[in-house]
Enzyme design. Structure first.
Site, short mmCIF file in Angstrom:
data_model
loop_
_atom_site.label_atom_id
_atom_site.label_comp_id
_atom_site.label_asym_id
_atom_site.label_seq_id
_atom_site.Cartn_x
_atom_site.Cartn_y
_atom_site.Cartn_z
N CYS A 168 0.83 -1.21 0.00
CA CYS A 168 0.00 0.00 0.00
C CYS A 168 0.87 1.26 0.00
O CYS A 168 0.42 2.32 -0.46
CB CYS A 168 -0.95 0.02 1.19
N ASN A 195 -8.52 5.05 -0.04
CA ASN A 195 -8.01 3.76 0.42
C ASN A 195 -7.60 2.95 -0.82
O ASN A 195 -8.44 2.70 -1.69
CB ASN A 195 -9.10 3.01 1.20
N HIS A 208 -1.80 0.97 7.61
CA HIS A 208 -2.26 1.07 6.23
C HIS A 208 -2.08 2.51 5.76
O HIS A 208 -2.15 3.45 6.56
CB HIS A 208 -3.73 0.65 6.16
#
Length: 595
Positions: free
Chosen positions: A84, A291, A253
């Site tokens: 990520c 996201n 994240h």
């Protein structure tokens, strides 16, 4: 040929144009032998088996394209790879089309089109240690059951993000090496900007209310000037990585920042009589995030389809680029109030690009780039030629580090230093850890020319980090001379480094050399009749002016005693300050046969 193309480095000496021409001539699509479509390019360990099948985009869709209706954050959705940090940087990149064109050069000619003969070859560029590096790949992508395993677009026939990820994996040795990484490294790789990581709690430690507003304004200004920004919620343990919170956010994240704005939430219908009469406006600071999973969103205030949106006018909605119908879709894109953002998010990585062009209307910065290294020069720690002294914890060797003097011509100067170390593991599966690096700035005497031998109290010290870069921003510096010392944490750690200096006043940063050692060995013979002889030693300097000047003198007294004596003389100037040393051997005999 542009200036960038002249300085471009070709990874593995692979030339895109030559390889494409060769493939077209042979009527065969390109297969990259440096990064082959096998498990070798996927895994760190040799001999691992898998059911992964490599397929070209034309085998996955009947009408493949590099871009479909331009680039957007939804073009970059993370696959099963834990990268990520890279995917969110690519998502942020879609908000700066000029940079995107730098990373994906000549996109129109790389596009699937009847105008171009398909060759199965693509090129991308990443910024590495002061230069853009062009990486060539084939378009064979890892799939399972006919679907892409890793980064992909939500538009099924759009492939730029999957191909860009493959080029990045090649630069890092294999796909598995992309699991876990530094946000600032990815941002720097795709922009060539100056990367900085802000720790939110540390920033808000003193005076939280004013610091919150300052951080918001700084972030908004950076975003408006084209900075790439990614935010993350740190995980304290391995078990917390990718743990979902009740508010919908995910720990460990990274999220790309896609907007920073202040909106008017004064709904005319709900306004109080006082606010109407006084003309008060209610303001709300908001931040929008993406996201990279393409799902899982914030569910608190200002989340999709929340009641807060009812207080926003249609005009304001249009200015924000929001469609009311899209506010109830779980696409990974969401808004949240600034006060909630600083409550949950722990780290912000931003990569700024400072304008160095004097011809533009925006604020101009002066740039200087220095390349050097920390090296022992094969000497023991602390030796005169040792240039790897470690941080201030090692007082005995700290001043052996490289040193740089810079002068601030007038007060209230802002200077930014970006220290970047070279990545010795480029293209290798085995990743060598970075050394821990940092910077110190000390104010020194206005006439200092030579190296500092004893550390002064620093006016500023950067964070120390084991990543590729550290950043130090000095604001409102007063007029005078300063000394910058880039260091590793421990002595004897060796690495190449680059310093980029950006300032709002024109300054010159130069390396500080040690005092020059003059080696001079001569013999002289004098005849005197008396028993006590005196000789005056004078040291003169040529300073490129019309007149030389004497910098030191010493009177030597010699007795005619038929002996040989060695003298060690400390030379001083007319104020008694030491300027050097001289070794003299005096032989005084009354019989010339001994001379």
């Amino acid at each position: 040929m542009t200036r960038l193309e002249k300085s471009l480095r070709h990874y593995g000496n692979q030339n895109y144009e030559k390889l494409k021409k060769m493939c077209n001539k042979k009527k065969q699509p390109f297969v990259d032998t440096l990064f082959p479509p096998t498990n070798q390019s996927l895994f760190l360990e040799q001999g691992r088996s898998s059911d992964i099948v490599w397929k070209r985009p034309g085998e996955l869709h009947s009408d493949p394209h590099l871009f479909v209706e331009g680039a957007s954050p939804n073009d970059v959705t993370q696959g099963i790879l834990g990268n990520c940090w890279f995917v969110s940087a690519c998502s942020a990149l879609t908000h700066n089309l000029k940079l995107l064109a730098q990373v994906i050069p000549d996109a129109d000619n790389q596009e699937w089109s009847a105008k171009h003969e398909y060759a199965g070859i693509f090129r991308f560029r990443f910024w590495r240690f002061g230069k853009w590096v062009e990486v060539v790949i084939d378009d064979l992508l890892p799939t399972r059951e006919g679907k892409l395993l890793f980064a992909r677009s939500k538009t099924p026939n759009e492939f730029w993000s999957a191909l860009l990820e493959k080029a990045f994996a090649k630069l890092y040795g294999c796909y598995e090496n992309l699991v876990g990484g530094h946000l600032s490294d990815a941002l720097q790789d795709v922009s060539g900007g100056v990367a900085e990581t802000l720790h939110v709690k540390k920033f808000l430690k003193n005076d939280p209310c004013d610091s919150q507003l300052k951080l918001f304004n700084d972030l908004k200004s950076a975003f408006d000037n084209g900075a790439l920004i990614v935010a993350a919620i740190a995980a304290r343990t391995k078990e917390e990585i990718e743990e979902s919170l009740n508010c919908g956010l995910v720990k460990g994240h990274a999220y790309a920042v896609s907007a920073v704005c202040t909106i008017d939430i004064s709904n005319p219908v709900q306004k109080s009589l006082t606010s109407c009469i006084m003309g008060f406006k209610q303001k709300q600071n908001l931040i929008r995030l993406q996201n990279p999973w393409g799902e899982k969103e914030w569910n608190g205030a200002w989340s999709d389809d929340s009641v807060e949106w009812q207080s926003v006018s249609e005009d304001q909605i249009n200015v924000m680029g929001v469609q009311r119908g899209s506010l109830d879709s779980d696409d990974g894109d969401f808004w949240m109030p600034w006060e909630s953002f600083v409550q949950y998010f722990t780290d912000i990585s931003l990569c700024q690009l400072f304008n160095t062009n004097a011809l533009t209307m925006t604020k101009r910065y002066y740039e200087q780039i220095i390349f050097s290294e920390w090296t022992t020069n094969g000497k023991k720690s602390g030796a005169p030629d040792d240039r790897a002294g470690g941080c201030l914890n090692f007082q005995a060797t700290f001043c052996n580090n490289p040193q740089y003097i810079f002068d601030i011509p007038s007060s209230n100067c802002s200077v930014m230093f970006a220290l970047t170390q070279n990545d010795p593991s480029e293209g290798l599966k085995k990743r060598e850890p970075f050394v821990t690096i940092g910077m110190h700035v000390m104010k020194v005497e206005n006439n200092r020319q030579h190296r500092l031998h004893q550390a002064m109290h620093p006016i500023a010290t950067s964070d120390y980090a084991s990543g590729r870069s550290v950043y130090l921003h000095l604001q409102s510096l007063s007029r005078g001379r300063y000394l910058l010392v880039p260091t590793t944490f421990a002595p004897k750690e060796q690495a190449l480094f680059m310093i980029r200096v950006y300032s709002d006043q024109q300054i010159r940063t130069k390396s500080v050399v040690g005092e020059k050692s003059v080696v001079w060995e001569e013999d002289f013979l004098f005849h005197r009749s008396n028993n006590r002889q005196q000789y005056k030693l004078e040291i003169w300097a040529d300073n490129n002016t019309s007149r030389d000047h004497m910098i030191a003198h010493y009177v030597i007294t010699a007795l005619i005693d038929n002996e040989q004596r060695k003298l060690f003389i400390q030379l001083t100037d007319h104020n008694g300050n030491p300027v050097g040393t001289v070794d003299i051997t005096v032989s005084a005999f009354d019989d010339p046969m001994y001379l």
